[in-house]
Design a protein around this motif. Structure first.
Motif, PDB file in Angstrom:
ATOM      1  N   ALA A 200       0.807  -1.221   0.000  1.00 22.47           N
ATOM      2  CA  ALA A 200       0.000   0.000   0.000  1.00 22.47           C
ATOM      3  C   ALA A 200       0.841   1.273   0.000  1.00 22.47           C
ATOM      4  O   ALA A 200       0.408   2.297  -0.534  1.00 22.47           O
ATOM      5  CB  ALA A 200      -0.941   0.002   1.204  1.00 22.47           C
ATOM      6  N   GLU A 201       2.026   1.254   0.584  1.00 23.18           N
ATOM      7  CA  GLU A 201       2.829   2.463   0.696  1.00 23.18           C
ATOM      8  C   GLU A 201       3.950   2.544  -0.335  1.00 23.18           C
ATOM      9  O   GLU A 201       4.872   3.351  -0.193  1.00 23.18           O
ATOM     10  CB  GLU A 201       3.399   2.561   2.115  1.00 23.18           C
ATOM     11  N   LEU A 202       3.859   1.717  -1.386  1.00 23.52           N
ATOM     12  CA  LEU A 202       4.853   1.824  -2.464  1.00 23.52           C
ATOM     13  C   LEU A 202       4.730   3.170  -3.172  1.00 23.52           C
ATOM     14  O   LEU A 202       3.639   3.720  -3.291  1.00 23.52           O
ATOM     15  CB  LEU A 202       4.635   0.719  -3.496  1.00 23.52           C
ATOM     16  N   PRO A 203       5.835   3.704  -3.671  1.00 25.65           N
ATOM     17  CA  PRO A 203       5.732   4.864  -4.568  1.00 25.65           C
ATOM     18  C   PRO A 203       5.120   4.418  -5.893  1.00 25.65           C
ATOM     19  O   PRO A 203       4.871   3.224  -6.088  1.00 25.65           O
ATOM     20  CB  PRO A 203       7.200   5.280  -4.731  1.00 25.65           C
ATOM     21  N   PRO A 204       4.841   5.356  -6.812  1.00 25.76           N
ATOM     22  CA  PRO A 204       4.355   4.944  -8.132  1.00 25.76           C
ATOM     23  C   PRO A 204       5.239   3.836  -8.701  1.00 25.76           C
ATOM     24  O   PRO A 204       6.468   3.913  -8.617  1.00 25.76           O
ATOM     25  CB  PRO A 204       4.447   6.232  -8.954  1.00 25.76           C
ATOM     26  N   ALA A 205       4.620   2.817  -9.270  1.00 23.73           N
ATOM     27  CA  ALA A 205       5.372   1.628  -9.663  1.00 23.73           C
ATOM     28  C   ALA A 205       5.017   1.185 -11.073  1.00 23.73           C
ATOM     29  O   ALA A 205       3.922   1.449 -11.576  1.00 23.73           O
ATOM     30  CB  ALA A 205       5.102   0.488  -8.684  1.00 23.73           C
ATOM     31  N   VAL A 206       5.955   0.491 -11.694  1.00 26.77           N
ATOM     32  CA  VAL A 206       5.763  -0.121 -13.002  1.00 26.77           C
ATOM     33  C   VAL A 206       6.102  -1.599 -12.883  1.00 26.77           C
ATOM     34  O   VAL A 206       7.137  -1.959 -12.304  1.00 26.77           O
ATOM     35  CB  VAL A 206       6.659   0.540 -14.070  1.00 26.77           C
ATOM     36  N   THR A 207       5.242  -2.447 -13.408  1.00 30.61           N
ATOM     37  CA  THR A 207       5.508  -3.880 -13.398  1.00 30.61           C
ATOM     38  C   THR A 207       6.190  -4.286 -14.695  1.00 30.61           C
ATOM     39  O   THR A 207       5.780  -3.875 -15.785  1.00 30.61           O
ATOM     40  CB  THR A 207       4.208  -4.683 -13.225  1.00 30.61           C
ATOM     41  N   VAL A 208       7.229  -5.089 -14.562  1.00 27.39           N
ATOM     42  CA  VAL A 208       7.990  -5.596 -15.705  1.00 27.39           C
ATOM     43  C   VAL A 208       7.791  -7.102 -15.788  1.00 27.39           C
ATOM     44  O   VAL A 208       8.038  -7.828 -14.814  1.00 27.39           O
ATOM     45  CB  VAL A 208       9.483  -5.277 -15.566  1.00 27.39           C
ATOM     46  N   PHE A 209       7.321  -7.566 -16.931  1.00 27.40           N
ATOM     47  CA  PHE A 209       7.144  -8.990 -17.176  1.00 27.40           C
ATOM     48  C   PHE A 209       8.183  -9.477 -18.183  1.00 27.40           C
ATOM     49  O   PHE A 209       8.685  -8.712 -19.005  1.00 27.40           O
ATOM     50  CB  PHE A 209       5.750  -9.284 -17.722  1.00 27.40           C
ATOM     51  N   GLY A 210       8.471 -10.760 -18.141  1.00 24.31           N
ATOM     52  CA  GLY A 210       9.406 -11.346 -19.088  1.00 24.31           C
ATOM     53  C   GLY A 210       9.772 -12.753 -18.657  1.00 24.31           C
ATOM     54  O   GLY A 210       9.452 -13.197 -17.546  1.00 24.31           O
ATOM     55  N   SER A 211      10.469 -13.456 -19.501  1.00 23.70           N
ATOM     56  CA  SER A 211      10.743 -14.870 -19.288  1.00 23.70           C
ATOM     57  C   SER A 211      11.673 -15.121 -18.104  1.00 23.70           C
ATOM     58  O   SER A 211      12.671 -14.425 -17.913  1.00 23.70           O
ATOM     59  CB  SER A 211      11.379 -15.465 -20.546  1.00 23.70           C
ATOM     60  N   ALA A 212      11.343 -16.166 -17.340  1.00 22.13           N
ATOM     61  CA  ALA A 212      12.235 -16.633 -16.281  1.00 22.13           C
ATOM     62  C   ALA A 212      13.392 -17.442 -16.858  1.00 22.13           C
ATOM     63  O   ALA A 212      14.356 -17.733 -16.151  1.00 22.13           O
ATOM     64  CB  ALA A 212      11.451 -17.500 -15.293  1.00 22.13           C
ATOM     65  N   ARG A 213      13.310 -17.798 -18.135  1.00 19.33           N
ATOM     66  CA  ARG A 213      14.315 -18.666 -18.749  1.00 19.33           C
ATOM     67  C   ARG A 213      15.448 -17.899 -19.416  1.00 19.33           C
ATOM     68  O   ARG A 213      16.380 -18.492 -19.953  1.00 19.33           O
ATOM     69  CB  ARG A 213      13.638 -19.580 -19.776  1.00 19.33           C
ATOM     70  N   THR A 214      15.375 -16.588 -19.402  1.00 15.61           N
ATOM     71  CA  THR A 214      16.428 -15.775 -20.025  1.00 15.61           C
ATOM     72  C   THR A 214      17.722 -15.894 -19.227  1.00 15.61           C
ATOM     73  O   THR A 214      17.729 -15.702 -18.010  1.00 15.61           O
ATOM     74  CB  THR A 214      15.988 -14.296 -20.078  1.00 15.61           C
ATOM     75  N   SER A 215      18.815 -16.197 -19.913  1.00 10.26           N
ATOM     76  CA  SER A 215      20.101 -16.358 -19.229  1.00 10.26           C
ATOM     77  C   SER A 215      20.740 -15.009 -18.948  1.00 10.26           C
ATOM     78  O   SER A 215      20.436 -14.001 -19.592  1.00 10.26           O
ATOM     79  CB  SER A 215      21.046 -17.212 -20.081  1.00 10.26           C
ATOM     80  N   VAL A 216      21.644 -15.001 -17.989  1.00  7.99           N
ATOM     81  CA  VAL A 216      22.261 -13.752 -17.545  1.00  7.99           C
ATOM     82  C   VAL A 216      22.995 -13.034 -18.686  1.00  7.99           C
ATOM     83  O   VAL A 216      22.989 -11.809 -18.761  1.00  7.99           O
ATOM     84  CB  VAL A 216      23.220 -14.027 -16.376  1.00  7.99           C
ATOM     85  N   GLY A 217      23.593 -13.766 -19.584  1.00  6.62           N
ATOM     86  CA  GLY A 217      24.355 -13.135 -20.653  1.00  6.62           C
ATOM     87  C   GLY A 217      23.549 -12.775 -21.881  1.00  6.62           C
ATOM     88  O   GLY A 217      24.096 -12.223 -22.848  1.00  6.62           O
ATOM     89  N   ALA A 218      22.256 -13.032 -21.886  1.00  7.81           N
ATOM     90  CA  ALA A 218      21.424 -12.789 -23.067  1.00  7.81           C
ATOM     91  C   ALA A 218      21.153 -11.299 -23.254  1.00  7.81           C
ATOM     92  O   ALA A 218      21.123 -10.535 -22.288  1.00  7.81           O
ATOM     93  CB  ALA A 218      20.103 -13.534 -22.944  1.00  7.81           C
ATOM     94  N   PRO A 219      20.936 -10.867 -24.510  1.00  6.20           N
ATOM     95  CA  PRO A 219      20.610  -9.456 -24.752  1.00  6.20           C
ATOM     96  C   PRO A 219      19.363  -9.004 -24.005  1.00  6.20           C
ATOM     97  O   PRO A 219      19.289  -7.857 -23.548  1.00  6.20           O
ATOM     98  CB  PRO A 219      20.387  -9.418 -26.278  1.00  6.20           C
ATOM     99  N   GLU A 220      18.382  -9.906 -23.858  1.00  4.07           N
ATOM    100  CA  GLU A 220      17.153  -9.536 -23.149  1.00  4.07           C
ATOM    101  C   GLU A 220      17.426  -9.258 -21.668  1.00  4.07           C
ATOM    102  O   GLU A 220      16.735  -8.445 -21.048  1.00  4.07           O
ATOM    103  CB  GLU A 220      16.112 -10.658 -23.277  1.00  4.07           C
ATOM    104  N   TYR A 221      18.414  -9.935 -21.121  1.00  2.00           N
ATOM    105  CA  TYR A 221      18.774  -9.684 -19.715  1.00  2.00           C
ATOM    106  C   TYR A 221      19.344  -8.273 -19.564  1.00  2.00           C
ATOM    107  O   TYR A 221      18.963  -7.533 -18.650  1.00  2.00           O
ATOM    108  CB  TYR A 221      19.782 -10.718 -19.228  1.00  2.00           C
ATOM    109  N   ALA A 222      20.243  -7.913 -20.488  1.00  2.00           N
ATOM    110  CA  ALA A 222      20.811  -6.562 -20.458  1.00  2.00           C
ATOM    111  C   ALA A 222      19.721  -5.514 -20.666  1.00  2.00           C
ATOM    112  O   ALA A 222      19.737  -4.440 -20.048  1.00  2.00           O
ATOM    113  CB  ALA A 222      21.893  -6.432 -21.530  1.00  2.00           C
ATOM    114  N   LEU A 223      18.759  -5.833 -21.527  1.00  2.00           N
ATOM    115  CA  LEU A 223      17.633  -4.927 -21.770  1.00  2.00           C
ATOM    116  C   LEU A 223      16.833  -4.730 -20.476  1.00  2.00           C
ATOM    117  O   LEU A 223      16.432  -3.608 -20.145  1.00  2.00           O
ATOM    118  CB  LEU A 223      16.741  -5.520 -22.866  1.00  2.00           C
ATOM    119  N   GLY A 224      16.611  -5.820 -19.755  1.00  2.00           N
ATOM    120  CA  GLY A 224      15.885  -5.731 -18.496  1.00  2.00           C
ATOM    121  C   GLY A 224      16.624  -4.909 -17.450  1.00  2.00           C
ATOM    122  O   GLY A 224      16.006  -4.120 -16.715  1.00  2.00           O
ATOM    123  N   GLU A 225      17.924  -5.081 -17.355  1.00  2.00           N
ATOM    124  CA  GLU A 225      18.724  -4.278 -16.424  1.00  2.00           C
ATOM    125  C   GLU A 225      18.624  -2.792 -16.743  1.00  2.00           C
ATOM    126  O   GLU A 225      18.430  -1.953 -15.856  1.00  2.00           O
ATOM    127  CB  GLU A 225      20.182  -4.715 -16.493  1.00  2.00           C
TER     128      GLU A 225
END
Length: 262
Positions: free
Chosen positions: A62-87
């Motif tokens: 209830a006391e969170l500041p304005p927030a945005v939810t980010v969805f995406g695959s749990a299967r993305t590896s740390v070195g993948a471009p999508e991981y860097a995009l998420g960071e």
């Protein structure tokens, strides 16, 4: 795998391991079809547990500041471009003043939580009991484990002002289309939805336009509910601009209503 020593599962606030791990999840038992009279003895008690999950989620978020939810695959590896995009996305959202909410798992979710946390933002993970082992990632500052998917989904929508969707599978698509449906039907208003990753999402948008729209299954303005980009910074700008426009429109409506009453 030695079940007695290695397997574990989170069940709401509880952690069970080994022989204590049940053969099914709470969601599975809720939705599974049993004897027609079973609900008389079991479902009323489930209502109390479901109610408790709602109360816990509302209280924690209830006391969170304005927030945005980010969805995406749990299967993305740390070195993948999508991981860097998420960071990058998590960092940009935090720098814009948004808390970042994810499903709390690995892959794209971990990446967004990591970016937000390392940028000094609020990093939130809303986990779920699954039939296979999955724990909250190490970059979650506030984490809640849910038993029921529909309770968790309510928290994503209630405490977010926008969704950003990275490449993902069925779970990601489920959240995406539920959000689009809520906006389309006016259940939530001024709620930007951004698809991040042109090469991944463009075929879906083509199908929406060439099949759904072409056959009259959706309205001409419905595809505009989805904003497509490859740039996390553009995604954040789109969200900020949408919220600023919504605030202006709200003030105009309020001033108009006040003038009409006068």
């Amino acid at each position: 795998m030695d079940r007695n020593s290695r397997e574990e599962r989170r069940q709401g606030p509880s952690l069970v391991r080994g022989r204590m791990v049940p053969d099914s999840t709470y969601d599975e038992r809720l939705l599974d079809h049993r004897d027609p009279a079973d609900w008389l003895h079991q479902d009323p008690w489930r209502v109390l547990r479901i109610q408790a999950e709602f109360v816990e989620g509302f209280g924690q978020l209830a006391e969170l500041p304005p927030a945005v939810t980010v969805f995406g695959s749990a299967r993305t590896s740390v070195g993948a471009p999508e991981y860097a995009l998420g960071e990058h996305l998590g960092k940009a959202l935090a720098q814009a003043g948004y808390a970042v909410i994810t499903g709390g798992g690995p892959g794209c979710m971990e990446a967004a939580n990591k970016g937000a946390r390392e940028a000094g933002g609020v990093s939130v993970g809303l986990g779920i009991e699954l039939p296979f082992e999955q724990k909250l990632n190490d970059y979650v500052d506030l984490g809640i484990e849910f038993r029921y998917f529909f309770v968790r989904k309510t928290m994503f929508v209630k405490y977010s002002q926008a969704f950003v969707v990275l490449p993902g599978g069925f779970g990601t698509l489920d959240e995406l289309f539920e959000a689009v449906t809520l906006v389309q039907t006016g259940k939530i208003t001024m709620f930007p939805i951004v698809l991040l990753g042109t090469a991944y999402w463009q075929p879906l948008l083509d199908w929406i336009n060439q099949t759904l729209l072409a056959n009259g299954m959706i309205s001409p303005d419905d595809p505009k509910l989805l904003h497509l980009t490859d740039d996390p910074d553009e995604a954040v700008r789109h969200i900020v601009t949408s919220h600023q426009q919504a605030a202006v429109e709200s003030r105009v409506r309020a001033a108009t209503a006040e003038a009409e009453e006068a």
